[in-house]
Every structure is written in structure tokens, then in C-alpha cells.
Motif scaffolding. Structure first.
Motif, mmCIF file in Angstrom:
data_model
loop_
_atom_site.group_PDB
_atom_site.id
_atom_site.type_symbol
_atom_site.label_atom_id
_atom_site.label_comp_id
_atom_site.label_asym_id
_atom_site.label_seq_id
_atom_site.Cartn_x
_atom_site.Cartn_y
_atom_site.Cartn_z
ATOM 1 N N ILE A 1 -3.552 3.183 -19.740
ATOM 2 C CA ILE A 1 -2.130 3.118 -20.073
ATOM 3 C C ILE A 1 -1.500 4.507 -20.028
ATOM 4 C CG2 ILE A 1 -0.539 2.707 -21.994
ATOM 5 C CD1 ILE A 1 -2.013 0.181 -22.637
ATOM 6 N N GLU A 2 -2.206 5.479 -20.558
ATOM 7 C CA GLU A 2 -1.658 6.839 -20.577
ATOM 8 C C GLU A 2 -1.513 7.386 -19.164
ATOM 9 O OE1 GLU A 2 -4.390 8.765 -23.173
ATOM 10 O OE2 GLU A 2 -3.340 8.138 -25.005
ATOM 11 N N GLU A 3 -2.485 7.117 -18.291
ATOM 12 C CA GLU A 3 -2.392 7.582 -16.907
ATOM 13 C C GLU A 3 -1.206 6.940 -16.187
ATOM 14 O OE1 GLU A 3 -4.948 7.468 -12.716
ATOM 15 O OE2 GLU A 3 -5.896 6.862 -14.594
ATOM 16 N N ALA A 4 -0.956 5.643 -16.485
ATOM 17 C CA ALA A 4 0.148 4.932 -15.834
ATOM 18 C C ALA A 4 1.498 5.268 -16.459
ATOM 19 C CB ALA A 4 -0.098 3.423 -15.909
ATOM 20 N N GLY A 5 1.507 5.887 -17.621
ATOM 21 C CA GLY A 5 2.758 6.236 -18.280
ATOM 22 C C GLY A 5 3.499 5.054 -18.860
ATOM 23 N N VAL A 6 2.784 4.007 -19.238
ATOM 24 C CA VAL A 6 3.409 2.824 -19.823
ATOM 25 C C VAL A 6 3.626 3.067 -21.313
ATOM 26 C CG1 VAL A 6 3.197 0.346 -20.248
ATOM 27 C CG2 VAL A 6 2.275 1.335 -18.137
ATOM 28 N N ASP B 1 -11.577 0.191 -14.125
ATOM 29 C CA ASP B 1 -11.059 0.159 -12.759
ATOM 30 C C ASP B 1 -10.268 -1.110 -12.493
ATOM 31 O OD1 ASP B 1 -13.518 -1.273 -12.943
ATOM 32 O OD2 ASP B 1 -13.705 -1.253 -10.759
ATOM 33 N N VAL B 2 -10.701 -2.224 -13.108
ATOM 34 C CA VAL B 2 -9.971 -3.483 -12.937
ATOM 35 C C VAL B 2 -8.640 -3.419 -13.689
ATOM 36 C CG1 VAL B 2 -10.058 -5.991 -13.207
ATOM 37 C CG2 VAL B 2 -12.149 -4.720 -12.678
ATOM 38 N N LEU B 3 -8.654 -2.887 -14.900
ATOM 39 C CA LEU B 3 -7.410 -2.740 -15.660
ATOM 40 C C LEU B 3 -6.412 -1.859 -14.915
ATOM 41 C CD1 LEU B 3 -8.842 -2.279 -19.263
ATOM 42 C CD2 LEU B 3 -7.519 -4.228 -18.433
ATOM 43 N N LYS B 4 -6.908 -0.802 -14.333
ATOM 44 C CA LYS B 4 -6.027 0.084 -13.566
ATOM 45 C C LYS B 4 -5.380 -0.679 -12.414
ATOM 46 C CE LYS B 4 -5.985 4.506 -11.090
ATOM 47 N NZ LYS B 4 -6.784 5.701 -10.702
#
Length: 567
Positions: free
Chosen positions: A157-162, A129-132
Motif C-alpha cells: 500500500i505504501e509503495e502504491a501511495g494508497v 507480489d499478487v497483492l501488488k
């Protein structure tokens, strides 16, 4: 690798009609190669003085990168910069890193700086949660990750699309799908210097606060600030050496995502020295590295680890650490006996120096036990003296109205050239931190009759119990002297009678036993009644980040401890 001479022939000379301004005396901007301050230039500058001297050594990543000269490091950093630009990134774009110590990771940071971009390295131990939160805050355009750490961050990372552009092959992990191994990513790029305008006030790094009290903030770090911080610490790291370029620093604490990267690796490099960037900090590994690399300087971190390390050295007389001239520590007072035991191994001239700073301003207070031996012997390890501000640091201790105070606790505040411009995308927190024309640290400090400062506590960690203010750090220091205790964290928890109850969270040493009553009795014999813990909770581990306990998480987890009528 191409020779340093070949590299230089690829660099175009400046145009003679570059528009020199020889009339303006204020408001100038030094942005050209021959005048600028850019942390990305560190290896290029060193390649003119010590091109073939080893600058970096390490013990992780691909074998061909575990020892680099200044020239080799500069060429690789140039290739990183070109690789990022080739993928469409622009100056000021953020590059996320999820990496622990390796030569590839350190050189990546330099390459990002060369490209005029901003590196955003994230603590590899943070919860999802902190990384997000940090990814949403920094909005990275690309990421570089360690192979063995990828599973911890993959979902975020995958959720953010980075896009993950490169994988550093560490720990036997596999390359992240659709990314390249770091060596392949940089391998086809030119080794020439990228043509990017950079100014010393440009931000090159976002470092995230430790998050010991709340969600981390993104501290903006400029090229100028890093260079001054490095030069300031270089003075301490090179003491006792005939030539400053002889410094050989060993550091195992995380230097990729922690503010220690500012004074320590860069400090040694800017003296013309060498850095051993170890990974996986254990006493046996550090002891072996000190011996094997003939280290002259060590950033040991906490006094507790220093105690573990000297035990390891005493158990292995074959380890020769006589080359060591300085040990830098922080986060607590060093036990005088630990220093004496180190000096028995390394020689009486070995100097210890305690430093006290924070991500926002890392030029540091300094405390030398050898300069103030009477104070140190009389107070350590119970009282954490942090000494005096660096000559590059203006620092006062003030009350809530901003007035200087002496003889009672106040908040330590700073002014320095080594100072963050603010918290990225958080104007409110920035205004609050810089109120009254000083940076407010959040640390409670006392100034004694000699003008020496000692740390009382973080303001947010002071326990308000029964109308008294209890310094959690003082209680922790006392409990930590119990022979069965490996580590102690003290917090205040809601209590129907006391408001907050002093509560100790304790990790016992391997093979040792102690009861709650034994710990409380031990503390009561050494502390005032109101300082003595009302309860002791034994745990196997505590949530932490770079050696600092995340007390807000302990308070959340244990908030109901006294609800059942526990006294």
C-alpha cells in the motif's frame, strides 16, 4: 444511535415533477430511490420491516459494533458513504479493503455501495507480489484495513501511495499511522442517506478470482447480480422454518473478500433474518457459535471441515444444535457418515445441500443427498455429485466445439441473471470466457443417465499422464480417506516417461504417521494404475486461498521433483 423515526425525517421526499417517463417501453433505467436495485439499500429496506431486530453479530472489532440492528447498520453504512465522499472520492472510485470478517468491514462494503463506489476487497492471505498486481489492476483511491493485518500489506500500500482512511481495530493491532480508527472515521458523519444515482447494472464490487492456476482476475459484480444471488440462496437457507425471517445464519468462512458474501449473508438478510459473522474458523469456535446463537443455517465450507466440526460436537454434548435446519457445503462430496452423525446431534430433519458455482456466476448448482440418497451412498465421497442447476441458471456441458455432450466429460457453461459483466480491464479474458454466447467455467463435468452432474476436475488441473487423463479431484478424494491424511492435493509434474506424473502432496493428521509407500499402496488398491500417484510429498501446509489449494504454486515449487531419475 438515532431512532429509525428520526432517521426517516431526515430523508427528503421525492420531487413530484421528477420527469416520469410513461411512454418508453424499452431501454429504461430504474435509478430512483423508489425503484432502483442497490445492494446498499439492504438495511434501509429492512429498517421498514424489522428496524430494531438484530441483523448482524460478530466477535471481532470494537465491542460497540458486535451486535447491530437493521436500523443501526443502515445508519453506520450511511456514515461510511459520507466519510468517503468527504475525502473527495467519487462514484465508481475503488475502495480497497484488506480485512477479514468483522461487522465494521461488512458495513463498510454496504457504505461503499451506497456511495456508488466500488469495493475491492483483497484476500488477506495473498503473497505480496499478487497483492501488488491487484492494487495496480484496481487502482484504489482509498483503503480500509484491519489493524492486525496491516503488517502483511503495508509495503504494498505504501509503495502504491494508497491512502488508508480508516483502521478497523482487530486483534489488538494499532491504528495505521495517518488513518483514523473506524469508529472515529464514521462518527462525525451524518446518518442520512447519500444522494447518489445508482442503477442495478452498476458494478459495486470487484472480487478477485482465487488464483489457483494463475494471477487473479477482477470479476465485476453488479447490484442486480448480488440481489438475485441472495434471493436464490434465501430459498435454501430458510427451508424447514415456519417463518423465513427466523433464519439465523452462522458463517466463519471469509465473507469480506470471497464470493460467498453474495448468497450467504445477503441471502439471510434479504429473508429478514440474522447473520453471525465469525472470524478464525476452527471447529471449537463454530460449535460454540451454533450453540450460543441458536443457529438455523450454517455454511460449513468443505466436507473435511464438516467432519472436524461433528467430532467437536460429539465431544461436547452440552452444545445444543437442535435449532439447525440446513447445512450448506461445497468443494467436494460429503461423506454419508458425516451427515448421519450431524443428524444424530441436530435431528433427522437436518438437510445438507451441496453447492457448486464460482465467482463469475454464483447462483449455483445444488445437490441434496436426501433427494438422491442412492446416488449419494453409492458414490460419495469418491465422486463429487453437484446435482442440477438452480432454476435461475441455464447450464449445459459442451465439447471444445461448443456442442452438448453426454456420457463423457465436457466443460460446464452458464447463462443466468447472476453473471459477471466481465473481468475488469481484461477484454481478452472476457471474450474468451463468453465465447459462443455462454460463460465458460473451466470446470470439467459429466452428466449421468438421470441428468445429474458430477464434477470431474478443473480443466487446468487434469493430469495428462501416459496418454490418459487423470482427474486430480478423484485421486485427492481417495487419498483423503486414509486415516492418517488430513488433506491431499494432487498435481501433474513433468516426467521424462509419463509426460506428467501424478503426484500427491499430503498433510498428515496431528499425531499420525504414514510413509510414501503406504499412501501409494492405499491409492493403488482403490484406483486404476494410471491414476495412482508416482510419488507422495509430505508437507506441513499448502498454499491456498479460501479453502482452495493454489496448485500452480505447488507445480512451480516441485517442478524438478523427477529430474534426478526418480521413477
Amino acid at each position: 444511535m438515532t431512532s429509525v423515526e428520526d432517521q426517516r425525517t431526515d430523508v427528503s421526499p421525492p420531487e413530484p415533477d421528477a420527469g416520469f417517463d410513461v411512454t418508453t417501453l424499452r431501454g429504461r433505467r430504474a435509478t430512483r430511490r423508489w425503484e432502483r436495485t442497490s445492494i446498499g439499500d439492504v438495511f434501509e429496506r429492512l429498517s421498514w420491516s424489522y428496524p430494531n431486530e438484530v441483523a448482524l453479530t460478530g466477535d471481532s472489532g470494537e465491542p460497540q459494533f458486535r451486535s447491530l440492528t437493521n436500523c443501526e447498520a443502515d445508519q453506520l453504512a450511511n456514515q461510511v458513504a459520507h466519510a468517503l465522499a468527504a475525502q473527495g472520492l467519487q462514484p465508481s472510485d475503488r475502495v480497497m479493503m484488506f480485512c477479514d470478517n468483522s461487522i465494521e468491514a461488512f458495513v463498510t462494503k454496504i457504505g461503499v455501495a451506497k456511495a456508488g463506489m466500488v469495493v475491492a476487497p483483497m484476500n488477506v492471505n495473498l503473497a505480496p507480489d499478487v497483492l501488488k498486481h491487484l492494487v495496480q489492476l484496481s487502482e484504489p483511491a482509498a483503503a480500509v484495513v484491519d489493524a492486525d493485518l496491516w503488517p502483511r500489506v503495508a509495503a504494498v500500500i505504501e509503495e502504491a501511495g494508497v491512502p488508508v482512511v480508516a483502521t478497523i481495530l482487530t486483534g489488538g493491532g494499532e491504528c495505521v499511522p495517518e488513518s483514523l480508527p473506524w469508529s472515529s472515521w464514521v462518527g462525525s458523519q451524518p446518518i442520512t442517506e447519500p444522494d447518489v444515482e445508482i442503477h442495478g447494472d452498476d458494478v459495486w464490487e470487484l472480487l478477485f478470482t482465487s488464483g489457483t492456476t494463475s494471477m487473479p482476475k477482477a470479476v465485476m459484480i453488479t447490484h442486480h447480480s448480488t440481489q438475485v444471488a441472495a434471493l436464490s440462496m434465501a430459498v435454501s437457507l430458510t427451508r424447514g422454518l415456519r417463518h423465513e425471517c427466523d433464519v439465523r445464519l452462522t458463517v466463519f468462512l471469509p465473507m469480506i473478500y470471497h464470493v460467498g458474501d453474495q448468497p450467504f449473508p445477503f441471502g439471510a438478510l434479504m429473508a429478514g433474518g440474522q447473520v453471525h459473522l465469525g472470524r478464525g474458523m476452527t471447529a471449537p469456535r463454530v460449535a460454540s457459535a451454533l450453540h450460543g446463537h441458536r443457529s438455523t443455517a450454517l455454511f460449513v465450507g468443505s466436507p473435511q471441515f464438516a467432519g472436524d466440526l461433528v467430532e467437536e460436537l460429539e465431544a461436547h454434548p452440552e452444545f445444543d444444535v437442535s435449532s439447525l435446519t440446513v447445512v450448506v457445503y461445497g468443494w467436494g462430496a460429503m461423506d454419508p457418515s458425516t451427515i448421519e452423525r450431524f443428524q444424530a446431534k441436530a435431528g433427522e430433519d437436518l438437510t445438507f445441500v451441496g453447492v457448486f458455482g464460482q465467482t463469475e456466476s454464483i447462483v449455483c448448482h445444488r445437490f441434496w443427498p436426501s433427494k438422491w440418497p442412492e446416488v449419494h451412498r453409492a458414490t460419495a465421497p469418491m465422486t463429487n455429485y453437484v446435482g442440477v442447476p438452480s432454476p435461475m441458471l441455464a447450464s449445459d456441458v459442451v465439447d471444445e466445439q461448443g456442442r452438448s455432450v453426454r456420457g463423457r466429460p465436457g466443460e460446464v457453461v452458464y447463462r443466468s441473471a447472476v453473471m459477471t459483466p466481465g473481468y475488469f480491464r481484461n477484454a481478452e479474458a472476457t471474450r474468451e470466457a463468453f465465447r459462443g454466447g455462454w460463460f465458460h467455467s473451466g470446470d470439467s463435468v459429466m452428466v449421468d443417465d438421470m441428468g445429474l452432474r458430477y464434477l470431474v476436475d478443473r480443466y487446468k488441473d487434469i493430469v495428462k499422464s501416459g496418454g490418459e487423463n487423470v482427474a486430480s479431484m478423484r485421486v485427492e478424494a481417495v487419498i483423503a480417506t486414509h486415516p492418517a491424511v488430513q488433506r491431499a492435493a494432487v498435481i501433474g509434474l513433468p516426467h521424462p516417461r509419463w509426460g506428467e506424473a501424478v503426484t500427491a502432496v499430503v498433510i498428515l493428521r496431528t499425531g499420525c504417521e504414514a510413509t510414501e509407500e503406504e499412501i501409494i499402496t492405499f491409492a493403488r488398491e482403490r484406483l486404476a494404475g494410471y491414476e495412482t500417484p508416482k510419488a507422495v510429498v509430505f508437507v506441513d501446509a499448502v498454499p491456498e486461498t479460501v479453502g482452495k489449494v493454489q496448485k500452480y504454486r505447488l507445480r512451480q515449487d516441485l517442478k524438478d521433483l523427477y529430474e534426478g531419475g526418480r521413477s
